[in-house]
Design an enzyme around this catalytic site. Structure first.
Site, PDB file in Angstrom:
ATOM      1  N   SER A 265      -3.598  17.041 -40.426  1.00  0.00           N
ATOM      2  CA  SER A 265      -2.477  17.973 -41.124  1.00  0.00           C
ATOM      3  C   SER A 265      -3.868  18.843 -41.116  1.00  0.00           C
ATOM      4  CB  SER A 265      -1.760  17.944 -41.264  1.00  0.00           C
ATOM      5  OG  SER A 265      -1.149  18.574 -42.049  1.00  0.00           O
TER       6      SER A 265
ATOM      7  N   TYR B 151       3.126  12.006 -47.626  1.00  0.00           N
ATOM      8  CA  TYR B 151       2.573  12.561 -46.289  1.00  0.00           C
ATOM      9  C   TYR B 151       1.540  12.839 -45.988  1.00  0.00           C
ATOM     10  CZ  TYR B 151       2.464  14.864 -41.876  1.00  0.00           C
ATOM     11  OH  TYR B 151       2.089  15.109 -41.349  1.00  0.00           O
TER      12      TYR B 151
ATOM     13  N   LYS C 247      -1.866  11.064 -44.416  1.00  0.00           N
ATOM     14  CA  LYS C 247      -3.141  11.449 -43.576  1.00  0.00           C
ATOM     15  C   LYS C 247      -4.977  11.255 -44.390  1.00  0.00           C
ATOM     16  CE  LYS C 247      -0.257  12.638 -40.631  1.00  0.00           C
ATOM     17  NZ  LYS C 247      -0.274  11.557 -38.849  1.00  0.00           N
TER      18      LYS C 247
END
Ligand code: NAD
Ligand code: WQD
Length: 336
Positions: free
Chosen positions: A124, A148, A152
């Site tokens: 992302s 979050y 990643k």
């Protein structure tokens, strides 16, 4: 090729399954359905007139994942499965670390055991740190700011270490910008549970009267009209980026990172105005305070993906809004 899609019934996975099938690949999906529904399998098959194989399981259950690889011929894996809500990750970080990171470790260990060494990973733009020069290139500094985003970033680092230790892997890390839109058929799209956090699904629900009004988070940013600017990319373009990545893996590409974005930033107001053209002005909005953690503006340089994957986003903002509206109307009518 025979391609395993983890999380393949989700928003991006389902659109990618369609494009892979259209390109002549065979698709096997595993998904625990924590953020998707089994109906999506039928819809993928309806759009493509082809069958996919589906196994309901969780990437955290290693014996199950081992069985999937023991019982199927798999040439490459596209790893979508993961949790993606920033706010929830702040509330419940261990759930995110367990699901996204521990799940990925299981998957990679099983891939190594069965000598399946072609991987595309869903990363992302959130891995880029704040306060950067635009556009963001793959070399821009990283520095995620929430759990979050850190899942990643940690997985990206893990993949680099894995590749260093075992260069027989081919690994493509795709950094998606802001995926929006839906398939032209209107039967697959983004359907978040509860009240959406993201802009486009929120607008879509206002446009059909499920929600009253959009709050625009801040109109005093240093941007073209004061509202936040993002690089929205049509999910079908994004899906095609995965087909191009699968082609690239067959060239024994080693490890490579690509931004998937359009290279153009649109403001919140530009998105709302375009959506209102499509739906006849039904999106009411008010200006609200800035949202914590938001930055003013970010957009991609997609040059590396354009050059090396021979891929380019083709769909414009109008198509992103129109397909979202079309999908939202169909979902609404289905539930009547
Ligand atoms: P999604 O929630 O629609 O799809 C993810 C799928 O994975 C769901 O079907 C869910 O049921 C499944 N899943 C989750 N945890 C699982 C587990 N432990 N085992 C098996 N299945 C599991 O999300 P999406 O928008 O399609 O995103 C796909 C990937 O792309 C995610 O990894 C996400 O972090 C990443 N990503 C998404 C965006 C975005 O804005 N949509 C942006 C950048 C990156
Ligand atoms: C876009 C713009 C908001 C909602 C998130 C994740 C990121 C990635 C993509 C997965 C911003 C504004 C929004 C609303 C608004 N996901 N907005 N009113 O924040 O760029 O990125 O999704 O990897 O990690 O953080 O996307 O759609 O939430 O916001 O004004 O009700 O719309 O302030 O400017 P974001 P978004």
């Amino acid at each position: 090729m025979n391609i395993l899609l983890t999380g393949g019934l989700g928003y991006i996975g389902s659109h990618t399954a369609v494009e892979l099938l259209n390109a002549g690949h065979d698709v096997l999906v595993i998904d625990n359905l924590c953020n998707s529904s089994i109906d999506v399998k039928d819809r993928i098959e309806e759009i493509t007139d082809k069958q996919i194989q589906f196994i309901e399981t969780d990437i955290r259950i290693k014996e199950d994942i081992d069985n999937v690889f023991a019982n199927n011929k798999i040439d490459a894996v596209i790893h979508f499965a993961g949790l993606k809500a920033v706010g929830e990750s702040v509330q419940n970080p261990l759930y995110y670390y367990e699901n996204n990171i521990a799940g990925t470790i299981n998957l990679l260990q099983v891939m190594q055991k069965y000598n399946v060494k072609n991987l595309v990973f869903s990363s992302s733009a959130t891995v880029y740190g704040t306060c950067q020069e635009m556009p963001l290139s793959e070399d821009s500094p990283t520095g995620a700011v929430n759990p979050y985003g850190r899942t990643k970033l940690f997985i990206e680092e893990m993949l680099k270490d894995l590749y260093t230790s075992d260069p027989s892997f081919n690994i493509i890390i795709l950094r998606y910008f802001n995926p929006v839109g839906a398939h032209d058929s209107g039967i697959i799209g983004e359907n978040p549970r509860g009240i959406p956090n993201n802009l486009m699904p929120y607008i879509a629900r206002v446009s059909v009267g499920i929600l009253d009004e959009l709050s625009i988070y801040g109109d005093d940013y240093d941007t073209k009209d004061g509202t936040g600017v993002r690089d929205y990319i049509h999910v079908v373009d994004l899906a095609c980026g995965h087909v191009a990545s699968i082609d690239k893996l067959s060239e024994n590409c080693g490890l490579a990172i690509y931004n998937l974005g359009t290279g153009t930033g649109y403001s919140v107001l530009e998105v709302v105005n375009e959506f209102n053209k499509v739906c006849g002005g039904k999106v009411k909005y008010k200006i609200a305070p800035r949202r914590d953690g938001d930055i003013a503006e970010y957009y991609a340089s997609p040059k590396k993906a354009n050059d090396e994957l021979h891929w380019q986003a083709k769909k414009d903002l109008h198509s992103m809004c129109e397909s979202t509206y079309n999908y939202q109307i169909k979902e609404l009518n289905k539930n009547k």
